[in-house]
Scaffold this motif. Structure first.
Motif, PDB file in Angstrom:
ATOM      1  N   ILE A   1     -13.377  13.288  16.127  1.00  9.82           N
ATOM      2  CA  ILE A   1     -12.729  11.994  15.975  1.00  9.82           C
ATOM      3  C   ILE A   1     -13.729  10.841  15.762  1.00  9.82           C
ATOM      4  N   ASP A   2     -14.945  10.963  16.341  1.00  7.61           N
ATOM      5  CA  ASP A   2     -15.950   9.874  16.209  1.00  7.61           C
ATOM      6  C   ASP A   2     -16.372   9.664  14.761  1.00  7.61           C
ATOM      7  N   LEU A   3     -16.202  10.677  13.933  1.00  4.96           N
ATOM      8  CA  LEU A   3     -16.682  10.550  12.554  1.00  4.96           C
ATOM      9  C   LEU A   3     -15.657   9.898  11.626  1.00  4.96           C
ATOM     10  N   TRP A   4     -14.486   9.552  12.157  1.00  7.56           N
ATOM     11  CA  TRP A   4     -13.496   8.848  11.335  1.00  7.56           C
ATOM     12  C   TRP A   4     -13.873   7.365  11.262  1.00  7.56           C
ATOM     13  N   GLU A   5     -13.795   6.810  10.042  1.00  5.51           N
ATOM     14  CA  GLU A   5     -14.103   5.383   9.898  1.00  5.51           C
ATOM     15  C   GLU A   5     -12.917   4.517  10.282  1.00  5.51           C
ATOM     16  N   SER A   6     -11.713   5.124  10.308  1.00  7.38           N
ATOM     17  CA  SER A   6     -10.523   4.432  10.813  1.00  7.38           C
ATOM     18  C   SER A   6      -9.708   5.491  11.532  1.00  7.38           C
ATOM     19  N   PRO A   7      -8.865   5.086  12.512  1.00  9.22           N
ATOM     20  CA  PRO A   7      -8.162   6.095  13.307  1.00  9.22           C
ATOM     21  C   PRO A   7      -7.301   7.022  12.441  1.00  9.22           C
ATOM     22  N   PRO A   8      -7.324   8.338  12.715  1.00  8.47           N
ATOM     23  CA  PRO A   8      -6.679   9.330  11.849  1.00  8.47           C
ATOM     24  C   PRO A   8      -5.160   9.183  11.709  1.00  8.47           C
TER      25      PRO A   8
ATOM     26  N   PRO B   1     -10.367   4.737  -7.693  1.00  6.82           N
ATOM     27  CA  PRO B   1     -10.516   3.295  -7.888  1.00  6.82           C
ATOM     28  C   PRO B   1      -9.212   2.506  -7.647  1.00  6.82           C
ATOM     29  N   ASP B   2      -8.070   3.199  -7.698  1.00  8.19           N
ATOM     30  CA  ASP B   2      -6.799   2.504  -7.421  1.00  8.19           C
ATOM     31  C   ASP B   2      -6.456   2.507  -5.931  1.00  8.19           C
ATOM     32  N   GLY B   3      -7.302   3.138  -5.136  1.00 11.86           N
ATOM     33  CA  GLY B   3      -7.059   3.196  -3.693  1.00 11.86           C
ATOM     34  C   GLY B   3      -6.627   4.578  -3.250  1.00 11.86           C
ATOM     35  N   ALA B   4      -6.964   4.894  -1.998  1.00  9.28           N
ATOM     36  CA  ALA B   4      -6.566   6.170  -1.407  1.00  9.28           C
ATOM     37  C   ALA B   4      -6.092   5.900   0.014  1.00  9.28           C
ATOM     38  N   ILE B   5      -5.145   6.726   0.464  1.00 11.08           N
ATOM     39  CA  ILE B   5      -4.601   6.588   1.814  1.00 11.08           C
ATOM     40  C   ILE B   5      -5.457   7.441   2.745  1.00 11.08           C
ATOM     41  N   TYR B   6      -6.075   6.785   3.737  1.00  6.71           N
ATOM     42  CA  TYR B   6      -6.897   7.503   4.713  1.00  6.71           C
ATOM     43  C   TYR B   6      -6.069   7.816   5.950  1.00  6.71           C
ATOM     44  N   ALA B   7      -5.821   9.090   6.179  1.00  3.81           N
ATOM     45  CA  ALA B   7      -5.114   9.526   7.392  1.00  3.81           C
ATOM     46  C   ALA B   7      -5.125  11.045   7.424  1.00  3.81           C
TER      47      ALA B   7
ATOM     48  N   ASP C   1     -10.497  18.270  -4.481  1.00  2.00           N
ATOM     49  CA  ASP C   1     -11.296  19.004  -3.491  1.00  2.00           C
ATOM     50  C   ASP C   1     -12.125  18.041  -2.637  1.00  2.00           C
ATOM     51  N   SER C   2     -12.417  16.861  -3.177  1.00  2.00           N
ATOM     52  CA  SER C   2     -13.228  15.885  -2.432  1.00  2.00           C
ATOM     53  C   SER C   2     -12.399  15.015  -1.488  1.00  2.00           C
ATOM     54  N   ASP C   3     -11.113  15.316  -1.319  1.00  2.00           N
ATOM     55  CA  ASP C   3     -10.252  14.485  -0.456  1.00  2.00           C
ATOM     56  C   ASP C   3     -10.443  14.724   1.047  1.00  2.00           C
ATOM     57  N   ALA C   4     -11.397  15.581   1.387  1.00  2.00           N
ATOM     58  CA  ALA C   4     -11.779  15.783   2.801  1.00  2.00           C
ATOM     59  C   ALA C   4     -10.638  16.325   3.664  1.00  2.00           C
ATOM     60  N   ILE C   5      -9.865  17.260   3.129  1.00  2.00           N
ATOM     61  CA  ILE C   5      -8.841  17.885   3.976  1.00  2.00           C
ATOM     62  C   ILE C   5      -9.543  18.690   5.070  1.00  2.00           C
ATOM     63  N   HIS C   6      -8.973  18.717   6.236  1.00  2.00           N
ATOM     64  CA  HIS C   6      -9.510  19.368   7.449  1.00  2.00           C
ATOM     65  C   HIS C   6     -10.758  18.654   7.989  1.00  2.00           C
ATOM     66  N   SER C   7     -11.221  17.628   7.329  1.00  2.00           N
ATOM     67  CA  SER C   7     -12.450  16.932   7.728  1.00  2.00           C
ATOM     68  C   SER C   7     -12.106  15.535   8.229  1.00  2.00           C
ATOM     69  N   PRO C   8     -13.102  14.848   8.801  1.00  2.00           N
ATOM     70  CA  PRO C   8     -12.883  13.435   9.103  1.00  2.00           C
ATOM     71  C   PRO C   8     -12.650  12.661   7.796  1.00  2.00           C
ATOM     72  N   ASN C   9     -11.899  11.569   7.875  1.00  2.00           N
ATOM     73  CA  ASN C   9     -11.646  10.689   6.726  1.00  2.00           C
ATOM     74  C   ASN C   9     -10.902  11.376   5.581  1.00  2.00           C
ATOM     75  N   GLU C  10      -9.990  12.270   5.928  1.00  2.00           N
ATOM     76  CA  GLU C  10      -9.106  12.840   4.900  1.00  2.00           C
ATOM     77  C   GLU C  10      -8.395  11.689   4.188  1.00  2.00           C
ATOM     78  N   HIS C  11      -8.243  11.833   2.884  1.00  2.00           N
ATOM     79  CA  HIS C  11      -7.535  10.788   2.128  1.00  2.00           C
ATOM     80  C   HIS C  11      -6.795  11.394   0.958  1.00  2.00           C
ATOM     81  N   TYR C  12      -5.907  10.598   0.379  1.00  2.00           N
ATOM     82  CA  TYR C  12      -5.111  11.053  -0.770  1.00  2.00           C
ATOM     83  C   TYR C  12      -4.944   9.855  -1.695  1.00  2.00           C
ATOM     84  N   GLY C  13      -5.279  10.053  -2.964  1.00  2.00           N
ATOM     85  CA  GLY C  13      -5.240   8.959  -3.928  1.00  2.00           C
ATOM     86  C   GLY C  13      -3.815   8.463  -4.180  1.00  2.00           C
ATOM     87  N   LEU C  14      -3.690   7.142  -4.298  1.00  2.00           N
ATOM     88  CA  LEU C  14      -2.383   6.579  -4.672  1.00  2.00           C
ATOM     89  C   LEU C  14      -2.003   7.086  -6.056  1.00  2.00           C
ATOM     90  N   PHE C  15      -3.001   7.177  -6.943  1.00  2.00           N
ATOM     91  CA  PHE C  15      -2.777   7.740  -8.280  1.00  2.00           C
ATOM     92  C   PHE C  15      -2.156   9.127  -8.158  1.00  2.00           C
TER      93      PHE C  15
END
Ligand code: BES
Ligand code: MN
Ligand code: MN
Length: 462
Positions: free
Chosen positions: A95-102, A114-120, A427-441
């Motif tokens: 959890i410490d490696l998340w830049e924002s709470p999961p 570049p259009d933004g990604a949802i971090y959670a 593949d770079s969306d960090a699934i299973h890792s800290p800072n998982e995200h998903y592009g709005l695109f």
């Protein structure tokens, strides 16, 4: 179709707000302290399916976490699509490696998004991707544009091996009867390089325990005379690969599918930039089985990896101890024709055989799943090809993935249907890792593409 696409555009912001609400419920299936949240998440899914216009929405109890089922039957002669997804997520640790709470989703721009990604946690795997199907379905229902019957089965135990889904499928064959299973829980090559996943690896997962003396010992008084289980386990693990990074377990490769030269050539023509790959991971060099490329190593070749290892003293400071036990979790990714039970059996035999007499070894089977490959010459696949081609303006590339969704092989065995793996993650969306995200695109592209899938599938199936 234009109505459906306009509806999606008009409701974009609401779709996103709802997904963020979904992501705020911490549905960690592996940890019993989240059981109530997992159920709340199932209720959220059921409620959103009802609101979207589904009939017979049910929260189906299992011996573990519940499965959400729903359907909309529009026409007896139309084909039926079974949408599968999972609402459970991996634990957020570390959890410490998340830049924002999961579980407090935020939107941030990145190089790849570049259009933004949802971090959670779960944004890409798989809440964000499963929710695309709910929203595309809502848009089709609202515009009276459903061309296929639709069934939804969204489960809550995928990340812990789908323990109870097999029985559920066996017991509900009729209810789940369909022409194709459609899943968005995989990746595309890049946002400007669409692809369709045509293979998944299987999995054999074991825990190994090495026991030396019957209690922890003073490492000065006994050290040098009694086997140290951590030393022994490390040596045993190191010997599971040879100098060419081949796995040494006797018989491990016996059943491995031999992929033809032509197919390997085609596979390696897919866009792949090794420099970008290394940069992204901050590594100087890749490492893997001799004789195969990185793309091959992560798709058509089996692997053996330690996922965790512990024993002895790991607290602050130093403690001189010769531990009684050492343990490791080991996963093996399997490819077509390998069987997870059989691999677990030969691994167990081999691991026991390499243990010195100074220790005892115990191997426990954790879970397993079979590999799957999907054909590309079917209306089911062609509909996905056409749908992605329409929305990306480019023909998608078929590509086997290294990940596992064990339930895919089971759908074929139990329900007798093939799956289409139309995922939209990177593949770079960090699934299973800290800072998982998903592009709005990616989220919106998925919602836009799914109605085309339904349309083309109905046409191609005629
Ligand atoms: N969605 C993933 C599998 C995946 C990810 C496939 C990316 C292709 C590309 C799935 O949720 C997952 O994590 N599966 C587990 C297996 C499961 C038995 C825990 C895996 O692959 O480790
Ligand atoms: Mn998943
Ligand atoms: Mn996962």
């Amino acid at each position: 179709m234009q109505n459906v696409q306009n509806y999606i555009k008009e409701n974009k912001q609401r779709y996103l707000d709802e997904l963020l609400e979904f992501l705020r419920i911490p549905s960690v299936s592996a940890d019993p302290s989240f059981t109530a949240d997992v159920r709340k998440t199932a209720e959220f899914v059921a409620h959103s399916l009802t609101k979207a216009g589904a009939d017979n929405v049910e929260i189906c109890e299992t011996a573990g976490h519940p499965i959400v089922y729903a359907e909309k039957m529009v026409n007896e002669s139309a084909p039926t699509i079974l949408v599968y997804g999972h609402y459970d997520v991996q634990p957020p640790d570390p959890i410490d490696l998340w830049e924002s709470p999961p579980f407090e989703p935020i939107i941030k721009k990145t190089d790849k998004h570049p259009d933004g990604a949802i971090y959670a946690r779960g944004s890409c795997d798989d809440k964000g991707q499963a929710y695309m199907h709910v929203k595309a379905f809502e848009a089709m229902v609202a515009n009276d544009a459903l061309t296929c019957n639709v069934k939804f089965m969204i489960e809550g135990e995928e990340e812990v091996g789908s323990k109870h889904l097999g029985i559920f499928c066996e017991e509900n064959k009729e209810k789940l009867a369909c022409d194709v299973v459609l899943i968005s829980d995989t990746s595309i090559i890049a946002n400007d390089v669409p692809s369709i996943t045509t293979g998944l690896r299987g999995l054999a997962y074991v825990e190994v325990e090495v026991t030396g003396p019957n209690r922890d010992l003073h490492s000065g008084v006994y050290g040098g005379a009694v086997a140290n289980p951590i030393n022994i386990l490390s040596k045993m693990i190191a010997s599971l690969h040879d100098e060419n990074n081949h796995i040494t377990v006797d018989g491990f490769y016996d059943d491995v599918e031999v992929v033809s030269k032509e197919e390997r050539k085609a596979m390696n023509e897919a866009p792949f930039d090794i420099h970008e790959y290394k940069d992204n991971l901050d590594i100087f060099q890749v490492r893997g089985e001799k004789g195969y490329t990185t793309l091959e190593r992560t798709s058509i070749r089996p692997t053996l990896d330690v996922n965790g290892i512990w024993g002895g003293y790991i607290g602050e400071g130093a403690k001189t101890v010769l531990p009684s036990k050492a343990t490791a979790k080991i996963s093996m990714r399997l490819v077509p024709n390998q069987n997870s039970d059989q691999i677990t059996e030969i691994f167990t035999k081999y691991f026991e055989s390499i243990a010195p007499n100074s220790v005892k070894v115990k191997v426990t089977n954790m879970h397993g799943g079979e590999p799957a490959v999907t054909p590309t010459d079917t209306p089911e696949y062609k509909a996905a090809h056409k749908a992605l081609e329409t929305t990306f303006g480019k023909a998608p590339i078929p590509q086997r993935s290294g990940g596992s969704i064990p339930i895919v092989a089971l759908f074929e065995k139990v329900l007798g249907v093939k799956t289409v793996l139309m995922g939209f993650g990177l593949d770079s969306d960090a699934i299973h890792s800290p800072n998982e995200h998903y592009g709005l695109f990616n989220f919106y592209k998925g919602i836009e593409t799914i109605p085309y899938y339904h349309q083309y599938y109905a046409e191609l199936k005629k």
